[in-house]
Motif scaffolding. Structure first.
Motif, PDB file in Angstrom:
ATOM      1  N   LEU A 412      -5.458  -3.732   5.313  1.00  0.00           N
ATOM      2  CA  LEU A 412      -4.909  -4.952   5.908  1.00  0.00           C
ATOM      3  C   LEU A 412      -3.387  -4.966   5.796  1.00  0.00           C
ATOM      4  O   LEU A 412      -2.681  -5.266   6.772  1.00  0.00           O
ATOM      5  N   GLY A 413      -2.871  -4.632   4.612  1.00  0.00           N
ATOM      6  CA  GLY A 413      -1.431  -4.591   4.417  1.00  0.00           C
ATOM      7  C   GLY A 413      -0.765  -3.570   5.323  1.00  0.00           C
ATOM      8  O   GLY A 413       0.306  -3.827   5.895  1.00  0.00           O
ATOM      9  N   ALA A 414      -1.402  -2.400   5.476  1.00  0.00           N
ATOM     10  CA  ALA A 414      -0.848  -1.354   6.336  1.00  0.00           C
ATOM     11  C   ALA A 414      -0.821  -1.810   7.794  1.00  0.00           C
ATOM     12  O   ALA A 414       0.143  -1.545   8.521  1.00  0.00           O
ATOM     13  N   THR A 415      -1.869  -2.500   8.209  1.00  0.00           N
ATOM     14  CA  THR A 415      -1.923  -3.015   9.584  1.00  0.00           C
ATOM     15  C   THR A 415      -0.799  -4.017   9.828  1.00  0.00           C
ATOM     16  O   THR A 415      -0.078  -3.937  10.828  1.00  0.00           O
ATOM     17  N   LEU A 416      -0.629  -4.956   8.901  1.00  0.00           N
ATOM     18  CA  LEU A 416       0.414  -5.974   9.047  1.00  0.00           C
ATOM     19  C   LEU A 416       1.811  -5.363   9.030  1.00  0.00           C
ATOM     20  O   LEU A 416       2.691  -5.765   9.797  1.00  0.00           O
ATOM     21  N   CYS A 417       2.007  -4.372   8.164  1.00  0.00           N
ATOM     22  CA  CYS A 417       3.318  -3.743   8.049  1.00  0.00           C
ATOM     23  C   CYS A 417       3.622  -2.790   9.210  1.00  0.00           C
ATOM     24  O   CYS A 417       4.751  -2.305   9.338  1.00  0.00           O
ATOM     25  N   SER A 418       2.627  -2.537  10.050  1.00  0.00           N
ATOM     26  CA  SER A 418       2.847  -1.731  11.255  1.00  0.00           C
ATOM     27  C   SER A 418       3.370  -2.593  12.396  1.00  0.00           C
ATOM     28  O   SER A 418       3.725  -2.074  13.462  1.00  0.00           O
ATOM     29  N   LEU A 419       3.397  -3.906  12.183  1.00  0.00           N
ATOM     30  CA  LEU A 419       3.849  -4.855  13.192  1.00  0.00           C
ATOM     31  C   LEU A 419       5.272  -5.322  12.881  1.00  0.00           C
ATOM     32  O   LEU A 419       5.678  -5.331  11.715  1.00  0.00           O
ATOM     33  N   PRO A 420       6.021  -5.716  13.895  1.00  0.00           N
ATOM     34  CA  PRO A 420       7.389  -6.238  13.660  1.00  0.00           C
ATOM     35  C   PRO A 420       7.348  -7.653  13.078  1.00  0.00           C
ATOM     36  O   PRO A 420       7.725  -8.620  13.724  1.00  0.00           O
ATOM     37  N   LEU A 421       6.867  -7.766  11.850  1.00  0.00           N
ATOM     38  CA  LEU A 421       6.651  -9.080  11.226  1.00  0.00           C
ATOM     39  C   LEU A 421       7.942  -9.883  11.112  1.00  0.00           C
ATOM     40  O   LEU A 421       7.927 -11.111  11.242  1.00  0.00           O
TER      41      LEU A 421
END
Length: 468
Positions: A412-421
């Motif tokens: 989940l963290g990797a998915t979120l950090c793959s986005l321009p948060l």
């Protein structure tokens, strides 16, 4: 020496900073000499013999640069120097990186019987060789002045932040910075934060998910369950991104600490909606290197026939695959992208896919990473078959369940950090700038403490791109 090691974080880097900003603070010349010596020591720490190869590369490319500059008004002689320079640099890279692979294939195809020498691969040889080539060609093109001082050429080629895993820094981007950069507290602070972010990516995400990927790719492909195969493929997809982009973040951050401004190497590649867009966002320094030094000189896309365009793309993507390693898996991986990008350029079908373009892109990216990670093509194909239940394998097993439960938050963290948060959060919130800066500082310090705790306890700590 790894950036994510106690000896680098707590000894090498602090000592270099103390000398750079303390003892040598008033002399640009002494600062450059010191950085060169520190960089050679950094490389020699893990490669005491191969540092001689690098020094030879520095000396010879310094000479080639002088000759190209001398003959800048005589194109025939200048081009002759470029040809000799390319033969020299590519021969060194071929001997260390591709000779064993070539001899192995000759032995197999011809049915011959001879001993193949065991040649160790100097870490980062592809990176510093491409930078050396960039120096001479940029001088030839007038995109950067020739360096009369060989120590400055040495600093450009061997500078430790980007020495062994990039980004590939083209000479034209930092030619002026070698002698005329301006260090300041703001850049130093940004560089420190950038280094910590890269360290966090590496230690918390890449290293953790590497354990899942290593397990999945160690199992016989036909014995993998469907879920375990996908978990392993996704783990490697995240691992290679956070491993490499994390290293690039650390390199860019370290560069800023010493006044150097490197170009970005990643721009959220996993949000791409086409393969072409993916490669505009992934390993940007390699893509632009091949674009400017191979694709454009061949004619690029401004050619009179589709056959020539296809040929140009074939050359670039064959070389891209081969650059990554002496294995047929890398060559096939590169040719896969050649086929997909050629289809996109010729048909423009990717522009009509809408949201499905992201699904299509990520599917092929993930499948490509399976081939990239596999030891051989046969295993890679078998692994992909297991992902789609084509090997008579079960849907889920106990290993898949355990690995998912243990690592679900990291996925989940990797998915979120793959986005321009940062951009997304910035648009959704109206935080006061001082509050935002305070939160950023606290989160960065917390990330550093957690990352250091992982380093100190000696967690699994590979670096994928050291092999290239």
């Amino acid at each position: 020496m790894l950036f994510s090691s106690t000896i680098f974080v707590f000894l090498f880097l602090p000592m270099v900073l103390i000398f750079y900003y303390g003892i040598f603070r008033n002399s640009r010349k002494l600062k450059n000499i010191f950085l060169l010596l520190a960089s050679l020591f950094f490389y020699a720490w893990g490669e005491p013999t191969f540092v001689l190869v690098m020094i030879m590369s520095i000396i010879c490319n310094y000479y080639f640069g002088l000759k190209v500059d001398k003959y800048k008004n005589d194109k025939r002689k200048a081009k002759s120097v470029i040809v000799i320079m390319l033969i020299f640099n590519l021969t060194i890279m071929f001997i260390f990186k591709y000779l064993m692979f070539t001899l192995t294939n000759i032995k197999y195809i011809k049915g011959l019987n001879f001993n193949i020498p065991n040649i160790a691969l100097p870490i980062g040889i592809s990176f510093f060789t491409f930078q050396a080539i960039s120096y001479v060609i940029d001088v030839y093109r007038g995109n950067g002045k020739v360096q009369k001082n060989p120590l400055n050429v040495g600093l450009y080629i061997s500078f430790f932040p980007q020495l062994i895993a990039g980004p590939i820094v083209r000479y034209e981007t930092i030619a002026e910075q070698i002698e005329n950069r301006h260090e300041n507290f703001e850049d130093f602070s940004k560089g420190t934060c950038r280094f910590i972010i890269g360290l966090g990516k590496k230690m918390l995400l890449a290293n953790t998910l590497a354990l899942v990927a290593d397990y999945a790719f160690s199992v016989k492909s036909s014995e993998l369950s469907v879920v375990m195969a996908w978990l392993g493929a996704l783990a490697y997809t995240f691992q290679i991104f956070f491993d490499f982009s994390g290293y690039s973040d650390m390199a860019i951050g370290l560069g800023l600490m010493f006044g150097f401004k490197f170009l970005e190497n990643f721009n959220y590649p996993y949000i791409s909606k086409s393969i072409s867009e993916f490669w505009r966002r992934w390993h940007i320094s390699l893509g632009t290197w091949f674009r400017d030094y191979v694709y454009f000189p061949l004619g690029g896309s401004r050619v009179n026939s589709k056959k020539r365009l296809v040929f140009n793309l074939f050359v670039v993507w064959s070389l891209t695959g081969l650059w990554h390693g002496a294995n047929w898996t890398f060559i096939v991986w590169g040719l896969m992208y050649f086929v997909l990008i050629t289809l996109e350029k010729l048909t423009k079908f990717d522009q009509k896919l809408g949201w499905f373009g992201h699904v299509y892109t990520m599917l092929f990216v993930i499948l490509g990473w399976v081939l990239f990670r596999a030891d051989n093509i046969s295993y890679g194909i078998g692994y992909i078959k297991s992902m789609f239940a084509m090997s008579g394998n079960m849907f889920m097993d106990i290993s898949a369940k355990l690995y998912f439960l243990e690592n679900r938050y990291f996925y989940l963290g990797a998915t979120l950090c793959s986005l321009p948060l940062k951009n997304i959060i910035g648009k959704k919130t109206n935080l006061n700038s001082k509050v935002a800066d305070g939160l950023y500082t606290v989160m960065t310090l917390l990330l550093f403490v957690i990352s250091v705790s992982y380093i100190v306890k000696g967690s699994y700590n590979p670096f994928i791109y050291f092999n290239f």
